[in-house]
Design a protein around this motif. Sequence first.
Motif, PDB file in Angstrom:
ATOM      1  N   SER A  38       3.988  -1.716   3.465  1.00 57.91           N
ATOM      2  CA  SER A  38       3.877  -0.731   2.451  1.00 57.91           C
ATOM      3  C   SER A  38       4.946  -0.679   1.538  1.00 57.91           C
ATOM      4  N   ILE A  39       4.662   0.118   0.493  1.00 59.07           N
ATOM      5  CA  ILE A  39       5.658   0.074  -0.560  1.00 59.07           C
ATOM      6  C   ILE A  39       6.985   0.736   0.092  1.00 59.07           C
ATOM      7  N   GLY A  40       6.729   1.611   1.062  1.00 56.34           N
ATOM      8  CA  GLY A  40       7.999   2.127   1.905  1.00 56.34           C
ATOM      9  C   GLY A  40       8.756   1.322   2.713  1.00 56.34           C
TER      10      GLY A  40
ATOM     11  N   TYR B 233       0.838  -1.223  -0.075  1.00 54.82           N
ATOM     12  CA  TYR B 233       0.040   0.106   0.069  1.00 54.82           C
ATOM     13  C   TYR B 233       0.898   1.314  -0.042  1.00 54.82           C
ATOM     14  N   ALA B 234       0.202   2.331  -0.447  1.00 57.59           N
ATOM     15  CA  ALA B 234       0.974   3.593  -0.582  1.00 57.59           C
ATOM     16  C   ALA B 234       1.126   4.155   0.728  1.00 57.59           C
ATOM     17  N   ASP B 235       2.079   4.161   1.664  1.00 55.55           N
ATOM     18  CA  ASP B 235       1.834   4.388   2.928  1.00 55.55           C
ATOM     19  C   ASP B 235       1.682   5.980   3.223  1.00 55.55           C
ATOM     20  N   TRP B 236       1.971   6.937   2.230  1.00 52.61           N
ATOM     21  CA  TRP B 236       1.771   8.255   2.387  1.00 52.61           C
ATOM     22  C   TRP B 236       0.537   8.802   2.116  1.00 52.61           C
ATOM     23  N   GLU B 237      -0.440   7.896   1.475  1.00 58.31           N
ATOM     24  CA  GLU B 237      -1.697   8.422   1.057  1.00 58.31           C
ATOM     25  C   GLU B 237      -2.639   8.662   2.133  1.00 58.31           C
ATOM     26  N   GLY B 238      -2.798   8.081   3.292  1.00 54.55           N
ATOM     27  CA  GLY B 238      -3.582   8.291   4.226  1.00 54.55           C
ATOM     28  C   GLY B 238      -2.948   8.988   5.306  1.00 54.55           C
TER      29      GLY B 238
ATOM     30  N   LEU C 220     -10.152   3.826   1.005  1.00 58.53           N
ATOM     31  CA  LEU C 220      -9.373   2.946   0.008  1.00 58.53           C
ATOM     32  C   LEU C 220      -8.132   3.429  -0.134  1.00 58.53           C
ATOM     33  N   ILE C 221      -6.952   2.867   0.251  1.00 55.53           N
ATOM     34  CA  ILE C 221      -5.746   3.392  -0.081  1.00 55.53           C
ATOM     35  C   ILE C 221      -5.096   2.573  -1.131  1.00 55.53           C
ATOM     36  N   GLY C 222      -4.425   3.487  -2.032  1.00 53.47           N
ATOM     37  CA  GLY C 222      -3.993   2.824  -3.345  1.00 53.47           C
ATOM     38  C   GLY C 222      -2.671   2.212  -2.911  1.00 53.47           C
ATOM     39  N   GLY C 223      -2.145   1.683  -4.017  1.00 51.75           N
ATOM     40  CA  GLY C 223      -0.761   0.965  -3.905  1.00 51.75           C
ATOM     41  C   GLY C 223      -0.639  -0.016  -5.282  1.00 51.75           C
ATOM     42  N   ASN C 224       0.217  -1.034  -4.958  1.00 52.88           N
ATOM     43  CA  ASN C 224       0.360  -2.019  -5.944  1.00 52.88           C
ATOM     44  C   ASN C 224      -0.348  -3.237  -5.909  1.00 52.88           C
ATOM     45  N   SER C 225      -1.333  -3.455  -5.280  1.00 50.40           N
ATOM     46  CA  SER C 225      -2.038  -4.552  -4.996  1.00 50.40           C
ATOM     47  C   SER C 225      -3.550  -4.759  -5.157  1.00 50.40           C
ATOM     48  N   TRP C 226      -3.894  -3.663  -5.753  1.00 46.53           N
ATOM     49  CA  TRP C 226      -5.718  -3.597  -6.032  1.00 46.53           C
ATOM     50  C   TRP C 226      -5.912  -4.422  -7.078  1.00 46.53           C
ATOM     51  N   SER C 227      -5.055  -5.106  -7.869  1.00 46.50           N
ATOM     52  CA  SER C 227      -5.628  -5.911  -9.036  1.00 46.50           C
ATOM     53  C   SER C 227      -5.571  -7.422  -8.573  1.00 46.50           C
ATOM     54  N   ILE C 228      -5.252  -7.550  -7.333  1.00 43.93           N
ATOM     55  CA  ILE C 228      -5.177  -9.071  -7.098  1.00 43.93           C
ATOM     56  C   ILE C 228      -6.821  -9.484  -6.803  1.00 43.93           C
ATOM     57  N   THR C 229      -7.017 -10.701  -6.917  1.00 42.18           N
ATOM     58  CA  THR C 229      -8.253 -11.412  -6.724  1.00 42.18           C
ATOM     59  C   THR C 229      -8.447 -12.055  -5.473  1.00 42.18           C
ATOM     60  N   ASP C 230      -9.158 -11.740  -4.439  1.00 43.68           N
ATOM     61  CA  ASP C 230      -9.335 -12.330  -3.113  1.00 43.68           C
ATOM     62  C   ASP C 230     -10.703 -12.216  -2.775  1.00 43.68           C
ATOM     63  N   GLU C 231     -11.324 -13.300  -2.532  1.00 47.03           N
ATOM     64  CA  GLU C 231     -12.630 -13.169  -2.172  1.00 47.03           C
ATOM     65  C   GLU C 231     -13.151 -12.286  -0.995  1.00 47.03           C
ATOM     66  N   ALA C 232     -12.519 -11.850  -0.119  1.00 51.34           N
ATOM     67  CA  ALA C 232     -12.643 -11.320   0.977  1.00 51.34           C
ATOM     68  C   ALA C 232     -12.923  -9.628   0.655  1.00 51.34           C
TER      69      ALA C 232
END
Length: 81
Positions: free
Chosen positions: A43-45, A12-17, A67-79
């Motif tokens: 986090s990314i950092g 996750y992009a630790d600076w966003e929130g 919803l904090i951005g980052g490099n993982s939002w393309s994952i597919t997890d049923e949760a």
Amino acid sequence: MKIAEFVLLDQYADWEGAYLSSQLNQKKDWQVRTASIKSSVKSIGGFTTQVDDLISDVPEHIDLLVLIGGNSWSITDEALY
């Protein structure tokens, strides 16, 4: 008490929130919480964060969902569905 739930995934992009959470956390009527699909995320950092709630355990009523951005939002997890 109002609840702000910040959703963090691995990488996750630790600076966003940072600004929003710091402002809300200073208010007596807001509680800032974190949630993810697992109990600890990195986090990314490079920060390791122990989250407050698993996605499945987020309270039924929250006042703000962030919803904090980052490099993982393309994952597919049923949760996340």
